[in-house]
Scaffold this motif. Structure first.
Motif, short mmCIF file in Angstrom:
data_model
loop_
_atom_site.label_atom_id
_atom_site.label_comp_id
_atom_site.label_asym_id
_atom_site.label_seq_id
_atom_site.Cartn_x
_atom_site.Cartn_y
_atom_site.Cartn_z
N THR A 119 0.86 -1.18 0.00
CA THR A 119 0.00 0.00 0.00
C THR A 119 0.90 1.23 0.00
O THR A 119 1.79 1.35 0.85
CB THR A 119 -0.91 0.01 1.25
OG1 THR A 119 -1.72 -1.16 1.25
CG2 THR A 119 -1.80 1.25 1.27
N ILE A 120 0.69 2.13 -0.96
CA ILE A 120 1.55 3.31 -1.05
C ILE A 120 0.84 4.60 -0.62
O ILE A 120 1.49 5.59 -0.31
CB ILE A 120 2.13 3.48 -2.46
CG1 ILE A 120 1.02 3.55 -3.51
CG2 ILE A 120 3.11 2.38 -2.77
CD1 ILE A 120 1.50 3.94 -4.89
N ALA A 121 -0.49 4.58 -0.59
CA ALA A 121 -1.26 5.77 -0.20
C ALA A 121 -2.71 5.35 0.02
O ALA A 121 -3.09 4.21 -0.24
CB ALA A 121 -1.17 6.84 -1.28
N TYR A 122 -3.50 6.30 0.49
CA TYR A 122 -4.92 6.08 0.67
C TYR A 122 -5.68 7.23 0.03
O TYR A 122 -5.25 8.38 0.08
CB TYR A 122 -5.29 6.01 2.16
CG TYR A 122 -4.79 4.76 2.83
CD1 TYR A 122 -5.58 3.63 2.86
CD2 TYR A 122 -3.53 4.72 3.41
CE1 TYR A 122 -5.13 2.46 3.47
CE2 TYR A 122 -3.08 3.57 4.03
CZ TYR A 122 -3.88 2.44 4.05
OH TYR A 122 -3.43 1.30 4.64
N LEU A 123 -6.81 6.91 -0.60
CA LEU A 123 -7.70 7.91 -1.15
C LEU A 123 -8.81 8.12 -0.14
O LEU A 123 -9.57 7.18 0.16
CB LEU A 123 -8.27 7.46 -2.50
CG LEU A 123 -9.05 8.50 -3.29
CD1 LEU A 123 -8.15 9.67 -3.71
CD2 LEU A 123 -9.69 7.87 -4.52
N ASN A 124 -8.89 9.32 0.42
CA ASN A 124 -9.87 9.60 1.46
C ASN A 124 -11.30 9.46 0.95
O ASN A 124 -11.56 9.54 -0.25
CB ASN A 124 -9.66 11.01 2.02
CG ASN A 124 -8.45 11.10 2.90
OD1 ASN A 124 -8.07 10.13 3.56
ND2 ASN A 124 -7.82 12.27 2.91
N SER A 125 -12.20 9.31 1.88
CA SER A 125 -13.62 9.25 1.56
C SER A 125 -14.03 10.54 0.86
O SER A 125 -13.64 11.64 1.26
CB SER A 125 -14.42 9.07 2.85
OG SER A 125 -15.78 8.98 2.58
N ARG A 145 -0.85 14.07 -5.98
CA ARG A 145 0.42 13.73 -5.35
C ARG A 145 0.96 12.35 -5.67
O ARG A 145 2.14 12.09 -5.49
CB ARG A 145 0.28 13.86 -3.84
CG ARG A 145 -0.05 15.27 -3.43
CD ARG A 145 -0.16 15.41 -1.96
NE ARG A 145 -0.53 16.78 -1.65
CZ ARG A 145 -0.45 17.29 -0.47
NH1 ARG A 145 -0.05 16.56 0.54
NH2 ARG A 145 -0.80 18.54 -0.26
N THR A 146 0.12 11.43 -6.09
CA THR A 146 0.59 10.07 -6.31
C THR A 146 -0.32 9.33 -7.28
O THR A 146 -1.39 9.81 -7.64
CB THR A 146 0.68 9.30 -4.97
OG1 THR A 146 1.39 8.08 -5.18
CG2 THR A 146 -0.69 9.00 -4.40
N SER A 147 0.11 8.15 -7.67
CA SER A 147 -0.75 7.27 -8.45
C SER A 147 -0.56 5.86 -7.93
O SER A 147 0.47 5.53 -7.33
CB SER A 147 -0.43 7.36 -9.94
OG SER A 147 0.87 6.88 -10.20
#
Length: 165
Positions: A119-125, A145-147
């Protein structure tokens, strides 16, 4: 006809009609259903295809993904991530694809499109991301910021099934 048999026949007829609709020619030449995004930060949602129809609400989210479920030459009937159905003018839509996390918790973005990947990041609700592509049950999304990769169906806008009925 027995109720179960009647339901089966009606279901088969409906499925056949739906399959026929997929191949039909639309005014835009694009398939229905399909996803588009809202081009502006303020978009009027109407009860019917025309400015003379009642205003239902105003979308205030530029880049919001919506699913086109019907169309006329100038208007698109769209389904939004909250299940709302309304008509918007074609000039307020953009063919670029985006997705939204409609869940009440962050959605993990993975480094690679496979189970067990880091896991490299989270997409918030309620956060939006651009949809890059989907393949083999995974979709690559991009934020400012990321993909990363998400399982197809995790975010609203990553499946081709009709989202509103």
């Amino acid at each position: 006809m027995a109720p179960a048999l009647a339901a089966l026949v009606i279901g088969t007829v409906a499925a056949t009609a739906a399959a026929a609709d997929v191949g039909r020619v639309t005014p835009s030449g694009y398939p229905v259903p399909r996803y588009v995004t809202l081009k502006f930060g303020k978009v009027n949602a109407r009860a019917g295809p025309g400015d003379d129809h009642r205003l239902l609400w105003v979308y205030s989210a530029r880049g919001l993904p919506v699913q086109v479920v019907a169309e006329t030459a100038e208007w698109r009937r769209v389904c939004d991530p909250d299940g709302g159905l309304a008509w918007v003018h074609k000039r307020v839509t953009d063919g670029r694809r985006s997705v939204i996390n409609t869940r009440n918790r962050p959605a993990p973005l993975y480094r690679k499109p496979k189970a067990g990947a880091e896991t490299i990041a989270y997409l918030n609700s309620r956060a939006l991301a651009s949809l890059v592509r989907c393949e083999k049950g995974w979709c690559r999304v991009k934020t400012d910021r990321t993909s990363g990769w998400v399982r197809e169906g995790t975010l609203w806008g990553t499946t081709e099934t009709v989202q509103c009925r």
